[in-house]
Design a protein around this motif. Structure first.
Motif, short mmCIF file in Angstrom:
data_model
loop_
_atom_site.label_atom_id
_atom_site.label_comp_id
_atom_site.label_asym_id
_atom_site.label_seq_id
_atom_site.Cartn_x
_atom_site.Cartn_y
_atom_site.Cartn_z
N MET A 1 0.84 -1.19 0.00
CA MET A 1 0.00 0.00 0.00
C MET A 1 0.88 1.25 0.00
O MET A 1 1.92 1.28 0.65
CB MET A 1 -0.94 0.00 1.21
N ALA A 2 0.47 2.27 -0.76
CA ALA A 2 1.23 3.50 -0.83
C ALA A 2 1.28 4.17 0.54
O ALA A 2 0.33 4.14 1.31
CB ALA A 2 0.61 4.44 -1.85
N ASP A 3 2.44 4.78 0.86
CA ASP A 3 2.63 5.42 2.16
C ASP A 3 2.07 6.83 2.21
O ASP A 3 1.81 7.35 3.29
CB ASP A 3 4.12 5.46 2.51
N THR A 4 1.91 7.48 1.06
CA THR A 4 1.48 8.87 1.04
C THR A 4 -0.02 8.95 0.79
O THR A 4 -0.67 8.00 0.40
CB THR A 4 2.23 9.64 -0.06
N LYS A 5 -0.56 10.14 1.03
CA LYS A 5 -1.99 10.40 0.83
C LYS A 5 -2.15 11.63 -0.05
O LYS A 5 -2.78 12.61 0.32
CB LYS A 5 -2.69 10.60 2.18
N ARG A 6 -1.56 11.55 -1.24
CA ARG A 6 -1.58 12.71 -2.13
C ARG A 6 -2.96 13.04 -2.67
O ARG A 6 -3.18 14.14 -3.17
CB ARG A 6 -0.62 12.48 -3.30
N PHE A 7 -3.91 12.09 -2.57
CA PHE A 7 -5.23 12.29 -3.17
C PHE A 7 -6.34 12.33 -2.13
O PHE A 7 -7.49 12.07 -2.45
CB PHE A 7 -5.49 11.20 -4.21
N GLU A 8 -5.99 12.68 -0.91
CA GLU A 8 -7.00 12.79 0.14
C GLU A 8 -8.07 13.80 -0.28
O GLU A 8 -7.77 14.95 -0.62
CB GLU A 8 -6.37 13.25 1.45
N GLY A 9 -9.34 13.36 -0.31
CA GLY A 9 -10.44 14.24 -0.67
C GLY A 9 -10.68 14.39 -2.16
O GLY A 9 -11.61 15.09 -2.56
N TYR A 10 -9.90 13.72 -2.97
CA TYR A 10 -10.07 13.80 -4.42
C TYR A 10 -11.20 12.87 -4.88
O TYR A 10 -11.36 11.77 -4.35
CB TYR A 10 -8.79 13.36 -5.14
N GLY A 11 -11.91 13.31 -5.91
CA GLY A 11 -12.83 12.44 -6.62
C GLY A 11 -12.20 12.03 -7.93
O GLY A 11 -11.68 12.88 -8.67
N VAL A 12 -12.22 10.74 -8.22
CA VAL A 12 -11.49 10.20 -9.38
C VAL A 12 -12.39 9.28 -10.18
O VAL A 12 -13.14 8.47 -9.62
CB VAL A 12 -10.24 9.42 -8.91
N VAL A 13 -12.30 9.37 -11.50
CA VAL A 13 -12.92 8.42 -12.41
C VAL A 13 -11.83 7.70 -13.18
O VAL A 13 -10.94 8.34 -13.76
CB VAL A 13 -13.89 9.10 -13.40
N VAL A 14 -11.89 6.37 -13.18
CA VAL A 14 -10.97 5.56 -13.97
C VAL A 14 -11.80 4.72 -14.93
O VAL A 14 -12.68 3.97 -14.50
CB VAL A 14 -10.10 4.64 -13.10
N THR A 15 -11.54 4.85 -16.23
CA THR A 15 -12.26 4.02 -17.20
C THR A 15 -11.47 2.74 -17.45
O THR A 15 -10.26 2.68 -17.22
CB THR A 15 -12.46 4.76 -18.54
N GLY A 16 -12.17 1.70 -17.91
CA GLY A 16 -11.51 0.42 -18.16
C GLY A 16 -10.84 -0.12 -16.91
O GLY A 16 -9.74 -0.69 -16.96
N ALA A 17 -11.52 0.04 -15.76
CA ALA A 17 -10.87 -0.21 -14.47
C ALA A 17 -11.24 -1.54 -13.83
O ALA A 17 -10.89 -1.78 -12.68
CB ALA A 17 -11.21 0.93 -13.50
N ALA A 18 -11.91 -2.42 -14.54
CA ALA A 18 -12.31 -3.70 -13.95
C ALA A 18 -11.13 -4.60 -13.68
O ALA A 18 -11.15 -5.41 -12.75
CB ALA A 18 -13.32 -4.40 -14.85
N ARG A 19 -10.09 -4.47 -14.47
CA ARG A 19 -8.95 -5.38 -14.35
C ARG A 19 -7.71 -4.70 -14.91
O ARG A 19 -7.75 -3.60 -15.43
CB ARG A 19 -9.23 -6.69 -15.12
N GLY A 20 -6.58 -5.37 -14.80
CA GLY A 20 -5.35 -4.92 -15.42
C GLY A 20 -4.85 -3.57 -14.95
O GLY A 20 -4.90 -3.25 -13.76
#
Length: 265
Positions: A1-20
Motif C-alpha cells: 500500500m502507498a505510504d502517502t496520501k496525495r489524493f485525500e479528498g479527491y474524486g477520481v474516475v478511472v475508465t476500463g478499471a475492472a482489471r489490469g
C-alpha cells in the motif's frame, strides 16, 4: 500500500478499471486517499474490483460505463460528481485492440472503426464530459494511457494508430486547458502482464530478453506513473508523454545482440 496520501479528498474516475492497468490505477489512487469510481463495460468485474477495495477500507464505487456511448460517459461523470462532491482526476484506460489480419488489405472497416472509437474517441468523449468539473476543482488532471505501439511497430494497426492519436490529443488538449488549471499527460507503457496475456506465459518469458531492465511490466508499474502525473508532485508537468517501458524503446536489443554475435564469431 502507498505510504502517502496525495489524493485525500479527491474524486477520481478511472475508465476500463475492472482489471489490469485500470484496476491497478484505481487501487493506487484509492490507497493514496482518493474516492474512486471504477468504471467498465463489464459491470460485474468492475463491482468485484470496487468491492475488493472497500474490503480494505478504501473508498470505491463501481459503475457500468461504455466510453463508446456519450450518454454513458456523461452519466458516469455526473455520478462521480454527485457521489464525491467533485471530480479532480480522470484516468482514461479503456481501449479496444483487434488482432491484425494476416494481410493488411483484409482488415475490416468495423474493427478499425471500433479500435479508434473506443481507444481514441472514447478518451475524447470522457475528457469533454469531465473538463468543466476538472476545471472547477482547481486541481484537475487528466492522465491518458498510451502505448509503445504509438512509437514503434509492435503490431495491431488500428490500436497503434489510436494510441498515436492519444499522443497528439494529450498535447493539444493540454495547451487548450492549461489556462483553466487542468493538466493533461500520457503514460506510455511497454508490455504489461495483464489478462490480455493470459495463457501466454511462454511469450512473456521470451520477451524478457528484449527489455533492458530484464522483465515485462506489471500493472503497478503503470499505476505508480499515473499517480505521479495526477498528483501535485507533477504540478508543473503538462502535455508530456512519460514512457514506462523497461527501456524497450530506448534500445534495439535484437540489433545489439546480432552485432555482438557477429563480433564474437
Amino acid at each position: 500500500m502507498a505510504d502517502t496520501k496525495r489524493f485525500e479528498g479527491y474524486g477520481v474516475v478511472v475508465t476500463g478499471a475492472a482489471r489490469g492497468i485500470g484496476a491497478a490505477v484505481a487501487r493506487r489512487l484509492a490507497e493514496e486517499g482518493a474516492r474512486v469510481l471504477v468504471t467498465d463495460v463489464d459491470p460485474p468485474e468492475a463491482e468485484k474490483t470496487a468491492t475488493a477495495l472497500r474490503e480494505q477500507g478504501l473508498a470505491a464505487e463501481a459503475l457500468a460505463c461504455d466510453v463508446g456511448d456519450l450518454a454513458s460517459v456523461e452519466a458516469a461523470v455526473a455520478h462521480a460528481v454527485h457521489a464525491f462532491g467533485s471530480l479532480d482526476v480522470l484516468v482514461n484506460c479503456a481501449a479496444s485492440c483487434t488482432p491484425d489480419t494476416p494481410l493488411f488489405e483484409d482488415g475490416p472497416d468495423d474493427a478499425w472503426a471500433r479500435d479508434l472509437d473506443i481507444t481514441l474517441t472514447g478518451t475524447y468523449r470522457c475528457c469533454r464530459a469531465a473538463l468543466p468539473h476538472l476545471a472547477a476543482s482547481g486541481r484537475g488532471a487528466v492522465v491518458n494511457i498510451g502505448s509503445v505501439n504509438a512509437l514503434q511497430d509492435f503490431g495491431n494497426h488500428a490500436y497503434s494508430a489510436a494510441k498515436a492519436g492519444l499522443v497528439s490529443l494529450t498535447r493539444t488538449m493540454a495547451a487548450h486547458v492549461a489556462a483553466r488549471g487542468v493538466r493533461v499527460n500520457l503514460v506510455v507503457p511497454g508490455t504489461v502482464r495483464t489478462s490480455a496475456w493470459e495463457g501466454r506465459d511462454d511469450e512473456l518469458e521470451a520477451m524478457r530478453a528484449l527489455y533492458p531492465l530484464g522483465r515485462v511490466g506489471e500493472p503497478a508499474d503503470i499505476a505508480a506513473a499515473v499517480a505521479f502525473l495526477a498528483s501535485r508532485d507533477a504540478a508543473w508537468v503538462t502535455g508530456t508523454s512519460l514512457t514506462v517501458d523497461g527501456g524497450v524503446t530506448a534500445v534495439n536489443t535484437g540489433f545489439l545482440t546480432a552485432t555482438r554475435q557477429n563480433r564474437d564469431a
